[in-house]
Motif scaffolding. Structure first.
Motif, PDB file in Angstrom:
ATOM      1  N   UNK A 171      34.977  61.134 133.893  1.00  0.00           N
ATOM      2  CA  UNK A 171      35.597  60.440 135.026  1.00  0.00           C
ATOM      3  C   UNK A 171      34.541  60.095 136.065  1.00  0.00           C
ATOM      4  N   UNK A 172      33.596  60.989 136.253  1.00  0.00           N
ATOM      5  CA  UNK A 172      32.483  60.711 137.172  1.00  0.00           C
ATOM      6  C   UNK A 172      31.666  59.507 136.677  1.00  0.00           C
ATOM      7  N   UNK A 173      31.454  59.437 135.376  1.00  0.00           N
ATOM      8  CA  UNK A 173      30.742  58.289 134.799  1.00  0.00           C
ATOM      9  C   UNK A 173      31.527  56.995 135.029  1.00  0.00           C
ATOM     10  N   UNK A 174      32.846  57.055 134.846  1.00  0.00           N
ATOM     11  CA  UNK A 174      33.680  55.868 135.073  1.00  0.00           C
ATOM     12  C   UNK A 174      33.539  55.388 136.509  1.00  0.00           C
ATOM     13  N   UNK A 175      33.578  56.327 137.453  1.00  0.00           N
ATOM     14  CA  UNK A 175      33.414  55.965 138.865  1.00  0.00           C
ATOM     15  C   UNK A 175      32.051  55.299 139.087  1.00  0.00           C
ATOM     16  N   UNK A 176      31.001  55.852 138.495  1.00  0.00           N
ATOM     17  CA  UNK A 176      29.661  55.269 138.645  1.00  0.00           C
ATOM     18  C   UNK A 176      29.620  53.857 138.095  1.00  0.00           C
ATOM     19  N   UNK A 177      30.177  53.650 136.918  1.00  0.00           N
ATOM     20  CA  UNK A 177      30.146  52.318 136.312  1.00  0.00           C
ATOM     21  C   UNK A 177      30.983  51.320 137.105  1.00  0.00           C
ATOM     22  N   UNK A 178      32.071  51.786 137.696  1.00  0.00           N
ATOM     23  CA  UNK A 178      32.866  50.917 138.567  1.00  0.00           C
ATOM     24  C   UNK A 178      32.062  50.522 139.803  1.00  0.00           C
ATOM     25  N   UNK A 179      31.374  51.482 140.385  1.00  0.00           N
ATOM     26  CA  UNK A 179      30.552  51.212 141.562  1.00  0.00           C
ATOM     27  C   UNK A 179      29.434  50.221 141.248  1.00  0.00           C
ATOM     28  N   UNK A 180      28.923  50.271 140.033  1.00  0.00           N
ATOM     29  CA  UNK A 180      27.850  49.376 139.629  1.00  0.00           C
ATOM     30  C   UNK A 180      28.358  47.979 139.302  1.00  0.00           C
ATOM     31  N   UNK A 181      29.653  47.847 139.083  1.00  0.00           N
ATOM     32  CA  UNK A 181      30.213  46.586 138.634  1.00  0.00           C
ATOM     33  C   UNK A 181      30.776  45.717 139.744  1.00  0.00           C
ATOM     34  N   UNK A 182      31.533  44.722 139.317  1.00  0.00           N
ATOM     35  CA  UNK A 182      32.078  43.722 140.244  1.00  0.00           C
ATOM     36  C   UNK A 182      32.989  44.335 141.291  1.00  0.00           C
ATOM     37  N   UNK A 183      33.673  45.419 140.923  1.00  0.00           N
ATOM     38  CA  UNK A 183      34.623  46.018 141.854  1.00  0.00           C
ATOM     39  C   UNK A 183      34.002  47.145 142.686  1.00  0.00           C
ATOM     40  N   UNK A 184      32.692  47.224 142.691  1.00  0.00           N
ATOM     41  CA  UNK A 184      32.021  48.227 143.507  1.00  0.00           C
ATOM     42  C   UNK A 184      32.428  48.196 144.971  1.00  0.00           C
ATOM     43  N   UNK A 185      32.449  47.023 145.618  1.00  0.00           N
ATOM     44  CA  UNK A 185      32.871  46.982 147.029  1.00  0.00           C
ATOM     45  C   UNK A 185      34.281  47.519 147.237  1.00  0.00           C
ATOM     46  N   UNK A 186      35.149  47.266 146.273  1.00  0.00           N
ATOM     47  CA  UNK A 186      36.526  47.757 146.407  1.00  0.00           C
ATOM     48  C   UNK A 186      36.565  49.269 146.291  1.00  0.00           C
ATOM     49  N   UNK A 187      35.758  49.810 145.425  1.00  0.00           N
ATOM     50  CA  UNK A 187      35.727  51.255 145.270  1.00  0.00           C
ATOM     51  C   UNK A 187      35.130  51.927 146.504  1.00  0.00           C
ATOM     52  N   UNK A 188      34.195  51.260 147.145  1.00  0.00           N
ATOM     53  CA  UNK A 188      33.659  51.810 148.394  1.00  0.00           C
ATOM     54  C   UNK A 188      34.741  51.855 149.466  1.00  0.00           C
ATOM     55  N   UNK A 189      35.683  50.934 149.381  1.00  0.00           N
ATOM     56  CA  UNK A 189      36.833  50.983 150.288  1.00  0.00           C
ATOM     57  C   UNK A 189      37.621  52.279 150.078  1.00  0.00           C
ATOM     58  N   UNK A 190      37.783  52.669 148.820  1.00  0.00           N
ATOM     59  CA  UNK A 190      38.514  53.908 148.540  1.00  0.00           C
ATOM     60  C   UNK A 190      37.866  55.077 149.271  1.00  0.00           C
ATOM     61  N   UNK A 191      36.544  55.129 149.183  1.00  0.00           N
ATOM     62  CA  UNK A 191      35.838  56.223 149.848  1.00  0.00           C
ATOM     63  C   UNK A 191      35.927  56.118 151.360  1.00  0.00           C
ATOM     64  N   UNK A 192      36.193  54.902 151.834  1.00  0.00           N
ATOM     65  CA  UNK A 192      36.335  54.670 153.285  1.00  0.00           C
ATOM     66  C   UNK A 192      35.124  55.205 154.044  1.00  0.00           C
ATOM     67  N   UNK A 193      33.940  54.885 153.531  1.00  0.00           N
ATOM     68  CA  UNK A 193      32.740  55.400 154.157  1.00  0.00           C
ATOM     69  C   UNK A 193      32.293  54.597 155.369  1.00  0.00           C
ATOM     70  N   UNK A 194      32.677  53.318 155.418  1.00  0.00           N
ATOM     71  CA  UNK A 194      32.217  52.501 156.529  1.00  0.00           C
ATOM     72  C   UNK A 194      33.076  51.260 156.655  1.00  0.00           C
ATOM     73  N   UNK A 195      32.884  50.544 157.791  1.00  0.00           N
ATOM     74  CA  UNK A 195      33.538  49.263 157.982  1.00  0.00           C
ATOM     75  C   UNK A 195      34.979  49.402 158.436  1.00  0.00           C
TER      76      UNK A 195
END
Length: 310
Positions: A171-195
């Motif tokens: 699951x950690x690998x899946x998260x990494x690959x998502x972050x590396x892909x087209x939906x990376x910005x959307x996944x950063x939204x999940x983390x709500x780290x900034x913006x």
């Protein structure tokens, strides 16, 4: 064999394996949870539109196809795509392709914002920082690496002792690959780290909790540190709805649940979710569900049509 041909052969083999394994995991129609955070859904026939709520999750269809509506936005996906939901939002969905011979089969992996943040911090130098579409839902082409990780995760359903150790790593690998892909910005939204997205997420949560109370846009915008126009713009960018539309869907879905699950009449249901005028409630209900409350509830009574998104 050329690289493109090898890629295609690899994906075809993984798709066949995923179907075979899911048929064993879910021998009957319905949803099962074979591992923590892993959900499998099977259906042998198409469905009518049903109203539900998305979860923070990564979703892959092994067989069949599905259509999802969020406000005015339509998302259709099948085995060639994956679906990422980055917030809890009211949606309307239906299964399009499903038969007894080739049932609809899907996998949903629940995502934890804390895990997303941890992977982001660990791979900060690897992940490309870029802008992108921040709407909370979207469909993207499924690549071989994500499909392979999904298949390996499903394999663990047949090896429970190994799953407790290896499933979190995959699951950690899946998260990494998502972050590396087209939906990376959307996944950063999940983390709500900034913006501003973290502030919109707080507003969404407030509306969900207080959906039956008057909507005070000025107060929400002030709490988010935005002007009213900016708040509307950002809220719609993330949810594909205005705050008022979002609240309205929450109210009407809850009213429908009250009538079906608690057997209350339409007027009482409308009042409990915040409608002071029964006629207004009936008009809004018909606009969303296609029929007036009494006729709609009579049609569905005896069968659950309010579902959790899978």
């Amino acid at each position: 064999m050329f690289k493109d041909e090898q890629y295609a052969v690899r994906m075809a083999a993984d798709r066949v394996e995923l179907i075979q394994r899911l048929l064993r995991v879910a021998p009957n129609d319905g949803s099962v949870q074979p591992l923590a955070g892993l959900y499998v859904h099977r259906a042998s026939r198409p469905t009518d539109f049903a109203h539900g709520v998305t979860n923070l999750s990564f979703c892959v269809i092994a067989q069949g196809s599905k259509e999802i509506y969020l406000g005015d936005s339509r998302y259709r996906y099948d085995a060639a795509n994956y679906f990422l939901a980055a917030a809890e939002l009211p949606v309307m969905s239906r299964l399009l392709d499903a038969t007894l011979a080739t049932p609809y089969l899907s996998v949903r992996v629940a995502l934890d914002p804390g895990l997303v943040g941890s992977v982001m911090a660990e791979a900060e130098e690897t992940i490309e920082r870029r802008g992108g579409d921040l709407r909370a839902l979207n469909v993207t082409t499924l690549d071989a690496s994500l499909l392979d990780a999904t298949v390996r995760l499903v394999r663990l359903t047949e090896h429970p002792p190994e799953a407790s150790v290896l499933a979190p790593l995959i699951i950690r690998e899946i998260v990494f690959r998502l972050l590396m892909g087209e939906q990376g910005p959307r996944l950063r939204y999940i983390a709500a780290l900034s913006g501003y997205t973290s502030r919109i997420a707080s507003s969404v949560q407030h509306i969900r909790i207080h959906f039956n109370e008057p909507l005070r846009i000025e107060a929400l915008a002030r709490e988010a540190g935005m002007s009213i126009s900016s708040f509307h713009q950002h809220f719609r960018a993330v949810t594909a709805m205005t705050p008022l539309q979002f609240q309205k869907e929450l109210r009407l879905r809850e009213a429908r649940r009250l009538m079906l699950a608690e057997d209350v009449d339409a007027a009482t249901a409308g009042y409990r979710v915040g409608y002071g005028d029964a006629a207004h409630f009936s008009r809004e209900y018909k606009r969303l569900f296609g029929q007036p409350p009494i006729r709609d509830v009579s049609r569905f009574r005896g069968s659950s049509r309010l579902i959790q998104y899978d």
